[in-house]
Design a protein around this motif. Structure first.
Motif, short mmCIF file in Angstrom:
data_model
loop_
_atom_site.label_atom_id
_atom_site.label_comp_id
_atom_site.label_asym_id
_atom_site.label_seq_id
_atom_site.Cartn_x
_atom_site.Cartn_y
_atom_site.Cartn_z
N GLU A 162 0.85 -1.19 0.00
CA GLU A 162 0.00 0.00 0.00
C GLU A 162 0.88 1.24 0.00
OE1 GLU A 162 -4.02 -1.63 2.22
OE2 GLU A 162 -2.47 -0.68 3.46
N TYR A 163 0.36 2.32 -0.58
CA TYR A 163 1.12 3.57 -0.66
C TYR A 163 0.14 4.71 -0.88
CZ TYR A 163 0.46 2.85 -5.70
OH TYR A 163 -0.08 2.64 -6.95
N ILE A 186 3.98 -9.05 -10.71
CA ILE A 186 2.91 -8.23 -10.16
C ILE A 186 1.59 -8.93 -10.46
CG2 ILE A 186 2.85 -6.78 -12.25
CD1 ILE A 186 2.04 -4.43 -10.37
N SER A 187 0.78 -9.11 -9.43
CA SER A 187 -0.43 -9.92 -9.59
C SER A 187 -1.71 -9.09 -9.58
CB SER A 187 -0.50 -11.00 -8.51
OG SER A 187 -0.28 -10.45 -7.23
N GLY A 188 -1.61 -7.79 -9.29
CA GLY A 188 -2.81 -6.97 -9.32
C GLY A 188 -2.59 -5.62 -8.69
N THR A 189 -3.63 -4.79 -8.75
CA THR A 189 -3.59 -3.46 -8.15
C THR A 189 -5.01 -2.99 -7.90
OG1 THR A 189 -2.63 -1.24 -8.36
CG2 THR A 189 -3.59 -2.20 -10.34
N ASN A 190 -5.18 -2.08 -6.96
CA ASN A 190 -6.51 -1.51 -6.69
C ASN A 190 -6.38 -0.24 -5.87
OD1 ASN A 190 -6.13 -3.98 -4.57
ND2 ASN A 190 -7.13 -2.25 -3.54
N ARG A 235 -4.65 7.57 -11.57
CA ARG A 235 -4.71 6.22 -12.12
C ARG A 235 -3.66 6.03 -13.22
NH1 ARG A 235 -8.60 2.23 -11.77
NH2 ARG A 235 -10.22 3.65 -11.00
N ASP A 236 -3.29 7.11 -13.92
CA ASP A 236 -2.27 7.00 -14.97
C ASP A 236 -0.95 6.46 -14.41
OD1 ASP A 236 -4.03 7.93 -16.83
OD2 ASP A 236 -3.02 9.85 -17.18
N ILE A 237 -0.58 6.90 -13.21
CA ILE A 237 0.65 6.40 -12.58
C ILE A 237 0.51 4.91 -12.27
CG2 ILE A 237 2.15 6.56 -10.55
CD1 ILE A 237 1.53 9.51 -10.40
N VAL A 238 -0.64 4.54 -11.75
CA VAL A 238 -0.90 3.14 -11.40
C VAL A 238 -0.80 2.24 -12.64
CG1 VAL A 238 -2.64 1.55 -10.50
CG2 VAL A 238 -2.32 3.79 -9.43
N GLU A 239 -1.42 2.68 -13.75
CA GLU A 239 -1.40 1.90 -14.97
C GLU A 239 0.03 1.82 -15.54
OE1 GLU A 239 -4.11 0.32 -16.54
OE2 GLU A 239 -5.07 0.76 -14.62
N GLU A 291 -7.30 2.03 -2.73
CA GLU A 291 -7.49 1.60 -1.34
C GLU A 291 -8.52 2.47 -0.60
OE1 GLU A 291 -7.11 -0.58 0.89
OE2 GLU A 291 -6.14 -2.04 -0.41
N VAL A 292 -8.63 2.24 0.71
CA VAL A 292 -9.74 2.78 1.50
C VAL A 292 -9.65 4.30 1.66
CG1 VAL A 292 -10.89 2.69 3.75
CG2 VAL A 292 -10.01 0.58 2.70
N MET A 293 -8.44 4.81 1.88
CA MET A 293 -8.26 6.25 2.02
C MET A 293 -8.08 6.88 0.64
SD MET A 293 -5.42 8.40 4.22
CE MET A 293 -4.20 8.58 2.90
N PRO A 294 -8.70 8.02 0.36
CA PRO A 294 -8.49 8.65 -0.94
C PRO A 294 -7.03 9.03 -1.14
CG PRO A 294 -9.71 10.10 0.56
CD PRO A 294 -9.65 8.77 1.20
N ALA A 295 -6.53 8.81 -2.35
CA ALA A 295 -5.13 9.01 -2.76
C ALA A 295 -4.26 7.81 -2.38
CB ALA A 295 -4.52 10.29 -2.21
N GLN A 296 -4.86 6.78 -1.81
CA GLN A 296 -4.11 5.59 -1.42
C GLN A 296 -4.41 4.45 -2.41
OE1 GLN A 296 -5.42 3.09 2.05
NE2 GLN A 296 -3.59 3.92 3.00
N TRP A 297 -3.33 3.74 -2.80
CA TRP A 297 -3.44 2.61 -3.72
C TRP A 297 -2.65 1.44 -3.18
CZ3 TRP A 297 -5.99 2.44 -8.58
CH2 TRP A 297 -6.54 3.65 -9.00
N GLU A 298 -2.81 0.32 -3.85
CA GLU A 298 -2.07 -0.90 -3.49
C GLU A 298 -1.74 -1.68 -4.75
OE1 GLU A 298 -3.65 -3.71 -0.41
OE2 GLU A 298 -3.65 -5.14 -2.06
#
Length: 360
Positions: free
Chosen positions: A137-138, A191-195, A174-178, A197-204
């Motif tokens: 998470e980040y 890498i098996s996936g991404t989504n 989302r562009d950074i994530v992709e 996360e619960v807090m806005p601006a947080q991803w995993e």
């Protein structure tokens, strides 16, 4: 949002240079972990060789350890010993990314080299075929260290719509994530996936399953890729376990683990035995599971208490979660939810192994 200018990559301008012929030479980007748990890197030119480079084929290099707090000024050379090689997603083929261990001039591992001891443990217990899957998470920050997209001087709506959210009001960057996802796939990272996360601006993102030492290697390189991609967009990445105080989820690095004995019929007995072995080592594990983790492991916001070792089926408020599918089948894996997002994967995977199977 930050009012300060954020430099972003001028992709079209850069591309005309990236297409130039390299005349039989390649660029090798050496990456290492510094004293603060961040990645650093520098480049060197090597001759292109047929079949590419393996770690043992690459030259040992060095850097100024006094500038990274890894060595004193009067004896500042720290050596970079290559340990893993990946295709370079930023410069393209035939260029490479080189993960390197840090070693002192006297032939001892640098005190911030946690890979060396981890590798010995993984080799000693290789017969168990340990598989790991890490959930990193980040949080995206602007240049003023404010979560990206949060209103100036205020807060977004309470948590609820952001986890796995879709839409301009729910997710950012989302562009950074992709781009990061594609960079990892290009480099052979599992890498098996991404989504979101619960807090806005947080991803995993998730990496694994990986066996043994390759788990730490791939997680560190995927972190390096994330920082490099975010750099192109002028955005900062935080792996602090509690980037925002208050009623907001923290950030972890949930660690999924299994051995070959756990993955077959009757494996639940081996999972239960592992958990019994982990319990008396709870404090020892917490010391290896990242800085400022006490801000996150409060017993709220999908965490267990830092002071207690607990486990349960499908319970995200425990130290260890046994997936419901694993409990139903009687074999599978378990998830250690204690590691913080800033934890060193070498330290996490090593302490799991030694707590379950014994120290060397």
């Amino acid at each position: 949002m930050s009012n300060r200018y954020a430099f972003t990559s001028k992709t079209e301008t850069l591309n005309k240079y990236l297409k130039l012929d390299q005349k039989g030479q390649i660029m090798a980007e050496y990456v290492w972990i510094d004293s603060t748990g961040e990645t650093r890197s520098k480049s060197r030119t090597l001759k292109e060789v047929e079949g590419g480079y393996k770690p043992e084929d690459l030259p040992v290099w060095n850097f100024d350890g006094s500038s990274t707090n890894q060595a004193p000024g009067e004896n500042s050379d720290v050596y970079l010993r290559p340990c893993a090689v990946y295709p370079d997603p930023f410069r393209g083929s035939p260029n490479i990314i080189v993960l390197a261990e840090c070693w002192n001039p006297d032939g001892t591992p640098n005190k911030f080299n946690f890979r060396h001891e981890c590798a010995k443990v993984m080799e000693a217990y290789a017969d168990h075929e340990p598989w790991f899957g890490l959930e990193q998470e980040y949080t995206f920050l602007d240049l003023d260290d404010r979560p990206f997209g949060w209103p100036v001087g205020g807060f977004p709506a309470p948590q609820g719509p952001y986890y796995c959210g879709v839409g301009a009001s729910k997710v950012v960057m989302r562009d950074i994530v992709e781009a990061h996802y594609k960079a990892c796939l290009y480099a052979g990272i599992l890498i098996s996936g991404t989504n979101a996360e619960v807090m806005p601006a947080q991803w995993e993102f998730q990496v694994g399953p990986c066996e043994g030492i390759s788990m730490g290697d791939q997680l560190w390189i995927s972190r390096f890729f994330l920082s490099r991609v975010a750099e192109d967009f002028g955005v900062k990445v935080s792996v602090h376990p509690k980037p925002m105080k208050g009623a907001w989820n923290g950030a972890g690095m949930h660690t999924n683990f299994s051995t070959k004995e756990m993955r077959v019929e009757g494996g639940m007995a081996h999972i239960e035995a592992a958990l019994k072995n982990l319990e008396p080592h709870h404090e020892e594990c917490i010391k290896e599971y990242g800085e400022d983790n006490e801000q996150r492991l409060t017993g709220g916001y999908e965490t267990g208490s830092i002071d207690q070792f607990t486990y349960g089926v499908a319970n995200r408020g425990c130290s260890i979660r046994i997936p419901r599918e694993t409990a139903a089948k009687g074999y599978g894996y378990f998830e250690d939810r204690r590691p913080a997002s800033n934890a060193d994967p070498y330290r996490v995977t090593k302490i799991l192994m030694t707590s379950i199977f014994g120290k060397l």
